[in-house]
Design an enzyme around this catalytic site. Sequence first.
Site, PDB file in Angstrom:
ATOM      1  CG  ASN A 206      27.278 -37.476   9.831  1.00 46.12           C
ATOM      2  OD1 ASN A 206      28.172 -38.661   9.395  1.00 46.12           O
ATOM      3  ND2 ASN A 206      26.186 -37.047  10.851  1.00 46.12           N
ATOM      4  CG  ASP A 274      26.508 -30.539  15.534  1.00 43.95           C
ATOM      5  OD1 ASP A 274      26.483 -31.411  17.002  1.00 43.95           O
ATOM      6  OD2 ASP A 274      27.675 -30.714  15.375  1.00 43.95           O
ATOM      7  CE  LYS A 284       9.972 -35.275  -4.358  1.00 46.36           C
ATOM      8  NZ  LYS A 284       9.413 -35.998  -6.042  1.00 46.36           N
ATOM      9  CG  PHE A 316      35.244 -41.077  19.231  1.00 51.63           C
ATOM     10  CD1 PHE A 316      34.536 -41.683  20.280  1.00 51.63           C
ATOM     11  CD2 PHE A 316      36.472 -41.463  18.178  1.00 51.63           C
ATOM     12  CE1 PHE A 316      35.097 -43.618  20.317  1.00 51.63           C
ATOM     13  CE2 PHE A 316      36.348 -42.667  17.767  1.00 51.63           C
ATOM     14  CZ  PHE A 316      36.161 -43.370  18.871  1.00 51.63           C
ATOM     15  CE  LYS A 330      34.702 -30.730  19.043  1.00 55.51           C
ATOM     16  NZ  LYS A 330      34.779 -31.527  18.351  1.00 55.51           N
ATOM     17  CE  LYS A 334      30.671 -31.685  23.012  1.00 55.67           C
ATOM     18  NZ  LYS A 334      30.479 -32.683  22.147  1.00 55.67           N
TER      19      LYS A 334
HETATM   20  N1  CTP Z   1      27.799 -35.226  20.233  1.00 54.73           N
HETATM   21  C1  CTP Z   1      26.854 -35.203  20.881  1.00 54.73           C
HETATM   22  N2  CTP Z   1      25.399 -34.565  20.649  1.00 54.73           N
HETATM   23  C2  CTP Z   1      25.345 -33.843  19.791  1.00 54.73           C
HETATM   24  C3  CTP Z   1      27.029 -33.692  18.754  1.00 54.73           C
HETATM   25  C4  CTP Z   1      28.095 -34.981  19.083  1.00 54.73           C
HETATM   26  O1  CTP Z   1      26.769 -36.284  21.650  1.00 54.73           O
HETATM   27  N3  CTP Z   1      24.143 -33.217  18.922  1.00 54.73           N
HETATM   28  C5  CTP Z   1      29.330 -35.882  21.233  1.00 54.73           C
HETATM   29  C6  CTP Z   1      29.571 -37.089  18.955  1.00 54.73           C
HETATM   30  O2  CTP Z   1      29.002 -38.827  19.430  1.00 54.73           O
HETATM   31  C7  CTP Z   1      31.250 -37.023  20.087  1.00 54.73           C
HETATM   32  C8  CTP Z   1      31.352 -35.573  20.417  1.00 54.73           C
HETATM   33  O3  CTP Z   1      29.875 -35.252  21.347  1.00 54.73           O
HETATM   34  O4  CTP Z   1      31.874 -38.247  20.775  1.00 54.73           O
HETATM   35  C9  CTP Z   1      31.787 -34.893  19.885  1.00 54.73           C
HETATM   36  O5  CTP Z   1      31.195 -34.759  18.353  1.00 54.73           O
HETATM   37  P1  CTP Z   1      32.292 -33.443  17.266  1.00 54.73           P
HETATM   38  O6  CTP Z   1      30.974 -33.478  16.049  1.00 54.73           O
HETATM   39  O7  CTP Z   1      33.249 -34.328  16.853  1.00 54.73           O
HETATM   40  O8  CTP Z   1      31.663 -32.123  17.644  1.00 54.73           O
HETATM   41  P2  CTP Z   1      30.560 -31.761  18.756  1.00 54.73           P
HETATM   42  O9  CTP Z   1      30.627 -31.030  19.916  1.00 54.73           O
HETATM   43  O10 CTP Z   1      29.457 -31.723  17.688  1.00 54.73           O
HETATM   44  O11 CTP Z   1      31.694 -29.956  18.043  1.00 54.73           O
HETATM   45  P3  CTP Z   1      31.903 -29.216  17.029  1.00 54.73           P
HETATM   46  O12 CTP Z   1      30.474 -29.157  16.029  1.00 54.73           O
HETATM   47  O13 CTP Z   1      31.711 -27.618  17.104  1.00 54.73           O
HETATM   48  O14 CTP Z   1      33.685 -29.809  16.125  1.00 54.73           O
END
Ligand code: CTP
Length: 389
Positions: A206, A274, A284, A316, A330, A334
């Site tokens: 990303n 995620d 490859k 975050f 969140k 969490k």
């Molecule tokens: N985070 C994490 N592990 C993951 C995904 C996210 O620890 N697999 C943590 C990120 O570092 C951040 C927080 O969760 O502090 C929120 O991440 P964000 O991408 O905004 O949200 P998600 O929990 O992934 O939810 P969504 O994708 O539904 O917005």
Amino acid sequence: MQTILVGVSGGIAAYKTVQLVSDLLKKGYDVEVIMTENATEFITPLTFSSLTKHNTYVDTFDKHVHYSVEHISLAKKADLFIIAPATANAIAKVANGIADDILTTTFLACTCPKIICPAMNTAMYENPVTMDNIAKCKSYGMKVVEPMSGLLACGDVGKGKLADIDTMIEAIEIYSYKNKPLEGKNVLISAGATKEAIDPVRYITNHSSGKMGYSIAKAARNMGADVTLVSGSDLKEPYGVKVVKIQSARDMKEAIDVHKKAADYIIMAAAVADYRPAEISDHKIKKAGDMTLALERTDDILKGLGEDKTYKLCGFAMETDDLIENAQRKFSEKNLDMIVANDLNTYGAGFQTDTNVVTIITKDNIEKLSIMSKDDLAYEILDRLMEVK
Ligand code: CTP
């Protein structure tokens, strides 16, 4: 405004000190320069005076200076004294209390933090006498910014190159920063994007640059913490921070699991994937028409950290819609102590930028902050996290 005394001793690296002084001035420090006679063979006092708008001090009996005990006046106004470059001779003098010119007399008279940046030929640097003198300087509480290895002006290749400018500036920032509320605390921070391999050539990632997490790591370090930064970013490693480089979400979780036990504060600023490819190809993948990639969920690292907390936990939330609602969800799902919410569509917020616009949410407060640099915001985040009961 803080006053930094820059001592320049007589080595070829003295030309680099011009850039150091210029960068310090741009950062808002007041800079006074003191040179040894030998240093003036490499660079002129006028160069520094033109930048600092101050007299550049060279010998103790300078007729152009109005006051007679300038080494004491300089020593009193200094917030930090850095010698860059520090020759073997200058190091030997300050290690042993020799004060025979304005640089060494002022150094001896200073009670502020002191940094020494050695720069010399490798054999001189590795000579046990120099090593002993450096150890002696450290035993007196002086900080030493180690020289780098590389091609030296004398043609030798080895250790002895003056540390780079950014490293010296970071050292100045740490040791001139007087507010140390995180002294004795361990802070664990994640930063940057994870990379999820598809095959040996390709990966899914990303846009996260890691800037926010790196700013927090530097601020926590300046505030006195022992900082571990688990990073998927390619940004330059901050000075004085333990950096653990990772690729995937799985690597990040493993590294965090190792370091969480010692942590007093954990801040998850990383943009963790995620999903990852359900299978990673050893070879490859060759193109052949359209393809579908099967993805599986990664672990939610932050959620795992919310169970059995022995630390203060900050996450975050990066959103494009319903910022506060999503961040609050969140926060409770969490089991966080604080969440920093930012909206990707807000001007000045988000990936890659040097600024951010955030709302900080705790159990009983929602606080919207105005746009500010990620460096300044880092202190705001840490101050608030320390306040959480
Ligand atoms: N985070 C994490 N592990 C993951 C995904 C996210 O620890 N697999 C943590 C990120 O570092 C951040 C927080 O969760 O502090 C929120 O991440 P964000 O991408 O905004 O949200 P998600 O929990 O992934 O939810 P969504 O994708 O539904 O917005």
